[in-house]
Enzyme design. Structure first.
Site, PDB file in Angstrom:
ATOM      1  N   LYS A  22      54.976  58.692  32.134  1.00 34.77           N
ATOM      2  CA  LYS A  22      55.044  59.525  33.349  1.00 34.77           C
ATOM      3  C   LYS A  22      55.923  60.746  33.093  1.00 34.77           C
ATOM      4  O   LYS A  22      55.525  61.879  33.351  1.00 34.77           O
ATOM      5  CB  LYS A  22      55.626  58.733  34.510  1.00 34.77           C
ATOM      6  CG  LYS A  22      56.084  59.595  35.692  1.00 34.77           C
ATOM      7  CD  LYS A  22      56.686  58.809  36.826  1.00 34.77           C
ATOM      8  CE  LYS A  22      58.154  58.591  36.719  1.00 34.77           C
ATOM      9  NZ  LYS A  22      59.020  59.658  37.215  1.00 34.77           N
ATOM     10  N   ASN A  23      57.126  60.534  32.532  1.00 34.26           N
ATOM     11  CA  ASN A  23      58.094  61.629  32.436  1.00 34.26           C
ATOM     12  C   ASN A  23      57.779  62.620  31.330  1.00 34.26           C
ATOM     13  O   ASN A  23      58.382  63.690  31.266  1.00 34.26           O
ATOM     14  CB  ASN A  23      59.513  61.066  32.295  1.00 34.26           C
ATOM     15  CG  ASN A  23      59.958  60.392  33.585  1.00 34.26           C
ATOM     16  OD1 ASN A  23      59.342  60.614  34.636  1.00 34.26           O
ATOM     17  ND2 ASN A  23      60.965  59.561  33.511  1.00 34.26           N
ATOM     18  N   CYS A 117      63.203  60.504  43.406  1.00 35.01           N
ATOM     19  CA  CYS A 117      63.985  59.350  43.856  1.00 35.01           C
ATOM     20  C   CYS A 117      65.407  59.784  44.220  1.00 35.01           C
ATOM     21  O   CYS A 117      66.019  60.592  43.533  1.00 35.01           O
ATOM     22  CB  CYS A 117      64.057  58.288  42.753  1.00 35.01           C
ATOM     23  SG  CYS A 117      62.465  57.546  42.432  1.00 35.01           S
ATOM     24  N   PRO A 123      71.750  67.730  41.091  1.00 40.48           N
ATOM     25  CA  PRO A 123      71.729  69.203  41.132  1.00 40.48           C
ATOM     26  C   PRO A 123      70.869  69.784  40.005  1.00 40.48           C
ATOM     27  O   PRO A 123      70.434  69.040  39.112  1.00 40.48           O
ATOM     28  CB  PRO A 123      73.193  69.571  40.930  1.00 40.48           C
ATOM     29  CG  PRO A 123      73.790  68.415  40.207  1.00 40.48           C
ATOM     30  CD  PRO A 123      73.049  67.204  40.670  1.00 40.48           C
ATOM     31  N   ILE A 124      70.603  71.093  40.071  1.00 43.79           N
ATOM     32  CA  ILE A 124      69.834  71.727  38.981  1.00 43.79           C
ATOM     33  C   ILE A 124      70.610  72.903  38.391  1.00 43.79           C
ATOM     34  O   ILE A 124      70.028  73.860  37.862  1.00 43.79           O
ATOM     35  CB  ILE A 124      68.438  72.181  39.477  1.00 43.79           C
ATOM     36  CG1 ILE A 124      68.546  73.154  40.657  1.00 43.79           C
ATOM     37  CG2 ILE A 124      67.569  70.991  39.847  1.00 43.79           C
ATOM     38  CD1 ILE A 124      67.227  73.849  40.964  1.00 43.79           C
ATOM     39  N   GLN A 126      72.311  73.153  35.691  1.00 45.95           N
ATOM     40  CA  GLN A 126      72.106  73.357  34.247  1.00 45.95           C
ATOM     41  C   GLN A 126      70.776  74.053  33.963  1.00 45.95           C
ATOM     42  O   GLN A 126      70.676  74.849  33.021  1.00 45.95           O
ATOM     43  CB  GLN A 126      72.155  72.000  33.514  1.00 45.95           C
ATOM     44  CG  GLN A 126      73.503  71.297  33.638  1.00 45.95           C
ATOM     45  CD  GLN A 126      74.637  72.101  33.007  1.00 45.95           C
ATOM     46  OE1 GLN A 126      74.594  72.445  31.831  1.00 45.95           O
ATOM     47  NE2 GLN A 126      75.632  72.449  33.815  1.00 45.95           N
ATOM     48  N   ILE A 328      74.779  57.460  34.533  1.00 44.73           N
ATOM     49  CA  ILE A 328      73.980  58.684  34.662  1.00 44.73           C
ATOM     50  C   ILE A 328      73.908  59.165  36.109  1.00 44.73           C
ATOM     51  O   ILE A 328      74.144  60.331  36.398  1.00 44.73           O
ATOM     52  CB  ILE A 328      72.537  58.455  34.123  1.00 44.73           C
ATOM     53  CG1 ILE A 328      72.566  57.879  32.710  1.00 44.73           C
ATOM     54  CG2 ILE A 328      71.718  59.733  34.225  1.00 44.73           C
ATOM     55  CD1 ILE A 328      72.984  58.844  31.631  1.00 44.73           C
TER      56      ILE A 328
HETATM   57  C1  EPZ Z   1      64.754  62.581  34.355  1.00 49.10           C
HETATM   58  O1  EPZ Z   1      65.361  63.002  35.562  1.00 49.10           O
HETATM   59  C2  EPZ Z   1      63.757  61.516  34.767  1.00 49.10           C
HETATM   60  N1  EPZ Z   1      62.797  62.100  35.687  1.00 49.10           N
HETATM   61  C3  EPZ Z   1      64.467  60.351  35.437  1.00 49.10           C
HETATM   62  O2  EPZ Z   1      63.497  59.330  35.635  1.00 49.10           O
HETATM   63  C4  EPZ Z   1      65.523  59.798  34.480  1.00 49.10           C
HETATM   64  O3  EPZ Z   1      66.256  58.799  35.150  1.00 49.10           O
HETATM   65  C5  EPZ Z   1      66.467  60.916  34.039  1.00 49.10           C
HETATM   66  O4  EPZ Z   1      65.709  61.999  33.464  1.00 49.10           O
HETATM   67  C6  EPZ Z   1      67.474  60.446  33.004  1.00 49.10           C
HETATM   68  O5  EPZ Z   1      66.796  59.924  31.901  1.00 49.10           O
HETATM   69  C7  EPZ Z   1      61.820  62.868  35.172  1.00 49.10           C
HETATM   70  O6  EPZ Z   1      61.742  63.084  33.972  1.00 49.10           O
HETATM   71  C8  EPZ Z   1      60.839  63.432  36.165  1.00 49.10           C
HETATM   72  P1  EPZ Z   1      68.761  64.452  34.168  1.00 49.10           P
HETATM   73  P2  EPZ Z   1      66.290  64.334  35.554  1.00 49.10           P
HETATM   74  O7  EPZ Z   1      68.663  65.899  34.392  1.00 49.10           O
HETATM   75  O8  EPZ Z   1      65.755  65.292  34.583  1.00 49.10           O
HETATM   76  C9  EPZ Z   1      72.880  65.486  36.251  1.00 49.10           C
HETATM   77  C10 EPZ Z   1      62.222  57.780  36.833  1.00 49.10           C
HETATM   78  O9  EPZ Z   1      62.492  56.714  37.399  1.00 49.10           O
HETATM   79  N2  EPZ Z   1      72.407  66.869  36.259  1.00 49.10           N
HETATM   80  O10 EPZ Z   1      68.714  63.914  32.777  1.00 49.10           O
HETATM   81  O11 EPZ Z   1      66.476  64.763  36.957  1.00 49.10           O
HETATM   82  C11 EPZ Z   1      72.061  64.570  37.133  1.00 49.10           C
HETATM   83  O12 EPZ Z   1      72.521  64.626  38.471  1.00 49.10           O
HETATM   84  C12 EPZ Z   1      63.133  58.972  36.988  1.00 49.10           C
HETATM   85  O13 EPZ Z   1      61.209  57.964  36.096  1.00 49.10           O
HETATM   86  C13 EPZ Z   1      73.272  67.877  36.666  1.00 49.10           C
HETATM   87  O14 EPZ Z   1      74.426  67.629  37.026  1.00 49.10           O
HETATM   88  O15 EPZ Z   1      67.644  63.702  35.012  1.00 49.10           O
HETATM   89  C14 EPZ Z   1      72.291  63.224  36.497  1.00 49.10           C
HETATM   90  O16 EPZ Z   1      73.520  62.703  36.948  1.00 49.10           O
HETATM   91  C15 EPZ Z   1      64.339  58.664  37.854  1.00 49.10           C
HETATM   92  N3  EPZ Z   1      72.834  69.166  36.669  1.00 49.10           N
HETATM   93  C16 EPZ Z   1      72.416  63.549  35.003  1.00 49.10           C
HETATM   94  O17 EPZ Z   1      72.684  64.948  34.936  1.00 49.10           O
HETATM   95  C17 EPZ Z   1      71.561  69.499  36.274  1.00 49.10           C
HETATM   96  O18 EPZ Z   1      71.218  70.696  36.282  1.00 49.10           O
HETATM   97  C18 EPZ Z   1      71.127  63.286  34.212  1.00 49.10           C
HETATM   98  O19 EPZ Z   1      70.081  63.914  34.915  1.00 49.10           O
HETATM   99  C19 EPZ Z   1      70.692  68.463  35.861  1.00 49.10           C
HETATM  100  C20 EPZ Z   1      71.138  67.152  35.861  1.00 49.10           C
END
Ligand code: EPZ
Length: 431
Positions: A22-23, A117, A123-124, A126, A328
């Site tokens: 999916k991801n 979810c 946040p976004i 980064q 995480i």
């Molecule tokens: C991806 O989410 C996946 N989703 C998530 O899977 C997965 O849990 C996650 O990566 C970690 O592996 C998709 O790929 C669609 P991150 P993402 O950016 O990209 C923080 C599932 O069940 N962060 O790696 O949103 C964030 O808040 C889903 O399939 C910032 O602070 O995760 C988190 O604490 C759930 N600023 C940590 O980093 C940012 O700009 C990791 O988030 C981006 C993220």
């Protein structure tokens, strides 16, 4: 609202095929916006997130032909707008990839804030930091993100936090930029590598995906004219591995890359399950109550956060006391209340779940608070004595193709129903 109704306990036995990730799929689909051409993508999981993604691409001007439920041919030569449909982009998280891809292709985009979810703030910053370092201007207001760049120029981006989404999104925006972009402290998940492999197949120049440093050398255009197969889903495979161990079954899980499952295999073996690895399959079995361990979720190759609810559900039935530390996301223990109603003994303190193993679950009526928590509650229902009803399975359908059918194929007594009458019919049938 559709529901799942399960009776247990039932040991899972047999063989199950894993779908594409999916991801990876919901990043590769927006990545096609970078291609001024036609390409074919197969091994797509047939799930609602992929459907929504394709609808967004069509509204932007892409032409999509469904060759099979798991394969599309997509023509992105004629992208007609820089306005993504706001109602759709807020339905799932990965809509933010449209930003990176459209900045690269058109130099402008407006999307709704991403959904997904509810695991915490998510946040976004980064993502935005990366876009701005390549020369874009990004504004976030009234629930919308507007990004614009007259020209994207390669830059060195250091990720303050390891982020799958930001790593992929910056990679997307750098593919057609002028010059070289490096992403330091990059995420190394299999789906990050898969997106890089897809883009390179279409003519990009990306090196180092899967390591801490990814180097992207901008190219004039991506040609398409190729077929790409999405990587097998590490988390779907892991979910079936844990389900096999939790139900004391014996399941051959096919179409996987065992290397991607190492963190899960190691932990299952540590608590006493049997895990046999083959070229593109793993076999998981257990015939006794499993032991306790400590889990800490980490970026790949650490233990995946997307497997945290599932492994906690298994450890709550194991001997002794286990701990699960969620490093995480801030809020990924919402399923614990539901699991407690089925008999689990779990105490959550800050980001640590302290799990005292019990000998059994009993069936209950529960709610799936998010995608992976929903999968974990299905596992609990397979093990529980009696009937479990999982209301509102929308989340589960976002991430697992034919989950109930696949489970029935390995012996589970589970059905998708839409009303109370059908629940009663199921109960009569199994009692
Ligand atoms: C991806 O989410 C996946 N989703 C998530 O899977 C997965 O849990 C996650 O990566 C970690 O592996 C998709 O790929 C669609 P991150 P993402 O950016 O990209 C923080 C599932 O069940 N962060 O790696 O949103 C964030 O808040 C889903 O399939 C910032 O602070 O995760 C988190 O604490 C759930 N600023 C940590 O980093 C940012 O700009 C990791 O988030 C981006 C993220």
């Amino acid at each position: 609202m559709e529901k799942l109704v399960i009776t247990g306990p039932t040991p899972l036995k047999g063989e199950v095929e894993i779908n594409g990730a999916k991801n990876a799929a919901i990043a590769i689909l927006p990545a096609t916006l970078l291609i001024d051409g036609v390409c074919t993508i197969n091994n797509l999981p047939n799930i609602s997130d992929v459907q929504i993604c394709c609808t967004i691409l069509e509204k932007l001007g892409a032409k999509i032909t469904w060759n099979t439920p798991n394969e599309i041919t997509i023509d992105t030569r004629n992208i007609i707008t820089t306005q993504a449909p706001l109602d759709l982009t807020s339905k799932f998280r990965a809509s933010y990839y449209v930003i990176g891809a459209m900045l690269g292709r058109k130099g402008e985009i407006e999307v709704g804030m991403p959904g997904g979810c509810n695991l915490g703030a998510r946040p976004i910053d980064q993502h935005i930091k990366g876009f701005e370092q390549l020369g874009a201007t990004v504004t976030v207001e009234k629930g919308k993100i507007h990004a614009k760049a007259d020209k994207l120029v390669g830059s060195s981006v250091y990720m303050d936090i390891v982020s799958v989404g930001a790593t992929i999104n910056i990679m997307l925006s750098a593919v057609l930029a002028k010059g070289v972009t490096t992403i330091d402290n990059a995420a190394k998940e299999p789906h990050v590598v898969d997106v890089a492999n897809f883009l390179n197949t279409m003519g990009a120049d990306i090196r180092g995906a899967g390591t801490d440093v990814i180097k992207i050398t901008g190219v004039e255009k991506l040609h398409g004219n190729a077929t790409y197969s999405v990587v097998p889903d590490q988390i779907e495979a892991g979910t079936f591995m844990v389900a096999a161990a939790a139900t004391h079954g014996d399941v051959l899980i096919k179409n996987v890359i065992p290397k991607h499952l190492e963190a899960i295999s190691v932990k299952l073996i540590e608590i006493g399950a049997t895990v046999e690895e083959y070229d593109d399959a793993v076999r998981v079995s257990s015939d006794h109550r499993l032991g306790h361990t400590q889990i800490k979720t980490l970026p790949y190759p650490g233990f995946p956060t997307d497997m945290q609810p599932q492994i906690a559900t298994l450890l709550a039935l194991s001997t002794g006391t286990s701990t699960v530390t969620e490093s995480i996301f801030e809020n990924r223990f919402k399923y614990v209340d539901e699991l407690t109603r089925m008999g689990a003994n779990i105490k959550v303190e800050s980001n640590i779940a302290i799990i005292n193993g019990v000998t059994r679950y009993t069936g209950a009526r529960v709610n799936a608070p998010d995608l992976r928590a929903g999968a974990a509650l299905v596992i609990a229902g397979l093990v529980a004595e009696g009937i479990t009803v999982i209301d509102d399975i929308y989340f589960i359908e976002r991430g697992y193709e034919e989950f109930d059918q696949k489970l029935r194929g390995i012996g589970a007594q589970i059905e998708k129903v839409s009303d109370e009458k059908e629940i009663q019919k199921f109960i009569l049938k199994v009692s």
